[in-house]
Design a protein around this motif. Structure first.
Motif, PDB file in Angstrom:
ATOM      1  N   TYR A 173       0.493  -1.240   0.322  1.00 48.70           N
ATOM      2  CA  TYR A 173       0.203   0.184  -0.509  1.00 48.70           C
ATOM      3  C   TYR A 173       0.727   1.499  -0.460  1.00 48.70           C
ATOM      4  N   ILE A 174       0.476   2.501  -0.815  1.00 49.30           N
ATOM      5  CA  ILE A 174       0.795   3.415  -0.452  1.00 49.30           C
ATOM      6  C   ILE A 174       0.116   4.353  -0.607  1.00 49.30           C
ATOM      7  N   SER A 175       0.364   5.876  -0.204  1.00 46.78           N
ATOM      8  CA  SER A 175      -0.265   7.275   0.206  1.00 46.78           C
ATOM      9  C   SER A 175       0.027   8.238  -0.457  1.00 46.78           C
ATOM     10  N   TYR A 176       0.039   9.126  -1.043  1.00 46.81           N
ATOM     11  CA  TYR A 176       0.874  10.177  -1.496  1.00 46.81           C
ATOM     12  C   TYR A 176      -0.493  11.397  -1.624  1.00 46.81           C
ATOM     13  N   PRO A 177       0.724  12.640  -2.065  1.00 42.66           N
ATOM     14  CA  PRO A 177      -0.116  14.052  -2.386  1.00 42.66           C
ATOM     15  C   PRO A 177      -0.692  13.567  -4.011  1.00 42.66           C
ATOM     16  N   GLY A 178      -1.699  14.484  -3.747  1.00 42.48           N
ATOM     17  CA  GLY A 178      -2.563  13.584  -5.281  1.00 42.48           C
ATOM     18  C   GLY A 178      -2.206  15.074  -6.560  1.00 42.48           C
ATOM     19  N   ASP A 179      -2.064  16.321  -5.364  1.00 47.41           N
ATOM     20  CA  ASP A 179      -2.085  17.370  -6.167  1.00 47.41           C
ATOM     21  C   ASP A 179      -0.312  17.895  -5.724  1.00 47.41           C
ATOM     22  N   LEU A 180       0.419  16.658  -6.154  1.00 47.88           N
ATOM     23  CA  LEU A 180       1.549  16.936  -6.578  1.00 47.88           C
ATOM     24  C   LEU A 180       1.753  16.077  -8.213  1.00 47.88           C
ATOM     25  N   PRO A 181       2.671  15.972  -9.124  1.00 47.67           N
ATOM     26  CA  PRO A 181       3.087  15.128 -10.268  1.00 47.67           C
ATOM     27  C   PRO A 181       3.305  14.020 -10.029  1.00 47.67           C
ATOM     28  N   HIS A 182       2.520  12.872 -10.086  1.00 43.23           N
ATOM     29  CA  HIS A 182       2.483  11.243  -9.822  1.00 43.23           C
ATOM     30  C   HIS A 182       2.762  10.295 -10.890  1.00 43.23           C
ATOM     31  N   VAL A 183       2.955   9.372 -10.740  1.00 41.78           N
ATOM     32  CA  VAL A 183       2.997   8.255 -11.056  1.00 41.78           C
ATOM     33  C   VAL A 183       2.851   7.034 -11.161  1.00 41.78           C
ATOM     34  N   PHE A 184       2.195   6.146 -11.661  1.00 42.29           N
ATOM     35  CA  PHE A 184       1.173   4.661 -11.909  1.00 42.29           C
ATOM     36  C   PHE A 184       1.800   4.015 -13.335  1.00 42.29           C
ATOM     37  N   GLU A 185       2.792   3.072 -12.905  1.00 41.39           N
ATOM     38  CA  GLU A 185       4.247   1.998 -13.862  1.00 41.39           C
ATOM     39  C   GLU A 185       3.898   0.831 -13.453  1.00 41.39           C
ATOM     40  N   ALA A 186       3.088   0.184 -14.543  1.00 43.99           N
ATOM     41  CA  ALA A 186       3.197  -1.734 -14.352  1.00 43.99           C
ATOM     42  C   ALA A 186       4.225  -2.331 -14.280  1.00 43.99           C
ATOM     43  N   LEU A 187       5.502  -2.522 -14.323  1.00 47.41           N
ATOM     44  CA  LEU A 187       6.396  -3.351 -14.275  1.00 47.41           C
ATOM     45  C   LEU A 187       6.893  -5.115 -14.381  1.00 47.41           C
ATOM     46  N   ALA A 188       4.850  -6.142 -14.668  1.00 45.26           N
ATOM     47  CA  ALA A 188       4.615  -6.814 -14.606  1.00 45.26           C
ATOM     48  C   ALA A 188       3.523  -6.881 -15.190  1.00 45.26           C
ATOM     49  N   PRO A 189       3.296  -8.153 -16.219  1.00 44.28           N
ATOM     50  CA  PRO A 189       1.695  -7.874 -16.907  1.00 44.28           C
ATOM     51  C   PRO A 189       0.730  -8.687 -15.767  1.00 44.28           C
ATOM     52  N   GLY A 190      -0.409  -8.298 -16.312  1.00 40.88           N
ATOM     53  CA  GLY A 190      -1.626  -8.850 -15.412  1.00 40.88           C
ATOM     54  C   GLY A 190      -2.183  -7.392 -14.149  1.00 40.88           C
ATOM     55  N   THR A 191      -1.024  -6.792 -14.228  1.00 36.90           N
ATOM     56  CA  THR A 191      -0.881  -5.454 -12.286  1.00 36.90           C
ATOM     57  C   THR A 191      -2.025  -4.622 -12.377  1.00 36.90           C
ATOM     58  N   TRP A 192      -2.808  -4.912 -11.141  1.00 36.94           N
ATOM     59  CA  TRP A 192      -3.703  -4.635 -11.165  1.00 36.94           C
ATOM     60  C   TRP A 192      -3.397  -3.571  -9.638  1.00 36.94           C
ATOM     61  N   ALA A 193      -4.843  -2.964  -9.621  1.00 36.61           N
ATOM     62  CA  ALA A 193      -5.081  -2.314  -7.384  1.00 36.61           C
ATOM     63  C   ALA A 193      -5.889  -1.329  -7.456  1.00 36.61           C
ATOM     64  N   THR A 194      -6.315  -1.438  -6.505  1.00 38.58           N
ATOM     65  CA  THR A 194      -7.522  -0.277  -6.169  1.00 38.58           C
ATOM     66  C   THR A 194      -6.652   0.845  -6.089  1.00 38.58           C
ATOM     67  N   LEU A 195      -7.447   1.888  -6.015  1.00 33.72           N
ATOM     68  CA  LEU A 195      -7.249   3.344  -6.272  1.00 33.72           C
ATOM     69  C   LEU A 195      -7.798   4.008  -5.478  1.00 33.72           C
ATOM     70  N   VAL A 196      -7.697   4.647  -4.534  1.00 32.73           N
ATOM     71  CA  VAL A 196      -8.795   4.988  -3.732  1.00 32.73           C
ATOM     72  C   VAL A 196      -8.261   6.817  -4.164  1.00 32.73           C
ATOM     73  N   ILE A 197      -9.309   7.435  -4.511  1.00 32.02           N
ATOM     74  CA  ILE A 197      -9.294   9.322  -4.750  1.00 32.02           C
ATOM     75  C   ILE A 197      -9.892   9.948  -2.993  1.00 32.02           C
ATOM     76  N   GLU A 198      -8.416  10.633  -2.788  1.00 30.25           N
ATOM     77  CA  GLU A 198      -9.489  11.574  -1.193  1.00 30.25           C
ATOM     78  C   GLU A 198      -9.056  13.453  -1.610  1.00 30.25           C
ATOM     79  N   TYR A 199     -11.013  13.204  -1.560  1.00 24.48           N
ATOM     80  CA  TYR A 199     -10.427  14.561  -1.745  1.00 24.48           C
ATOM     81  C   TYR A 199     -10.819  15.513  -0.347  1.00 24.48           C
ATOM     82  N   THR A 200     -10.311  16.505   0.455  1.00 25.87           N
ATOM     83  CA  THR A 200     -10.534  17.056   1.467  1.00 25.87           C
ATOM     84  C   THR A 200     -10.898  18.187   1.592  1.00 25.87           C
TER      85      THR A 200
END
Length: 189
Positions: free
Chosen positions: A162-189
């Motif tokens: 698991y990782i959390s990070y500020p979404g109001d800064l430039p960010h990245v998601f890069e798959a490194l293996a076939p069939g990669t999947w994740a759950t993403l939660v975007i939190e607005y305050t």
């Protein structure tokens, strides 16, 4: 570098600090809170000193007695980037069954969360421009491997991390293996 949490186990120090803080906030004595929760005063005293090993049921009873969310016991102030590896994080166990809960992130007051399933394949990183101010992203990698997080300091995750990070800064998601999947939660305050 992203802050990493200590290995899994009962988070006594965090729970102890939260119980003392919330009992003081409520203006209640040890005896009053113990009576409301239906536990011994000595048990509460041990928990507040960080020497007790509470069950999930005891913690829930204390949350009810203190009128606080359960996550408030386990969620210390969070760093800007937080990584929780599979098998790590604050764990509490039930007394009556083989059931354990690991808090990954608590919802702050006055926030909204959107939940997404992300699928990705190796080859092209998904670079995201900053979102609106105050946005946080939470990613729980379900399968595969990926490099995720702030554009300047992405973290390699394996399934279960698991990782959390500020979404109001430039960010990245890069798959490194076939069939990669994740759950993403975007939190607005």
């Amino acid at each position: 570098m992203a802050e990493q949490n200590p290995p899994a186990g009962p988070p006594q120090a965090v729970i102890a600090a939260a119980l003392r803080r919330e009992r003081t906030r409520a203006g209640l004595s040890l005896t009053e809170v113990a009576n409301r929760a239906g536990i011994a005063k000595s048990t509460l005293s041990q928990l507040e000193s960080g020497t007790g090993n509470p069950s999930l049921e005891t913690l829930w009873a204390l949350c009810v007695a203190l009128d606080m969310p359960f996550s408030g016991l386990l969620d210390p102030p969070r760093p800007a980037v937080q990584v929780i590896r599979a098998g790590e994080g604050p764990v509490v166990a039930a007394a009556e069954s083989d059931y354990r809960a690991t808090l990954l992130a608590a919802s702050p007051p006055n926030s909204r969360r959107d939940l997404f399933r992300i699928t990705a394949e190796p080859g092209h990183a998904r670079r995201s421009d900053p979102h609106i101010p105050g946005v946080f992203e939470h990613v729980l990698l379900a399968r595969g491997r990926a490099r995720v997080g702030l554009l300047d300091e992405p973290v390699e995750l394996a399934a279960g991390d698991y990782i959390s990070y500020p979404g109001d800064l430039p960010h990245v998601f890069e798959a490194l293996a076939p069939g990669t999947w994740a759950t993403l939660v975007i939190e607005y305050t």
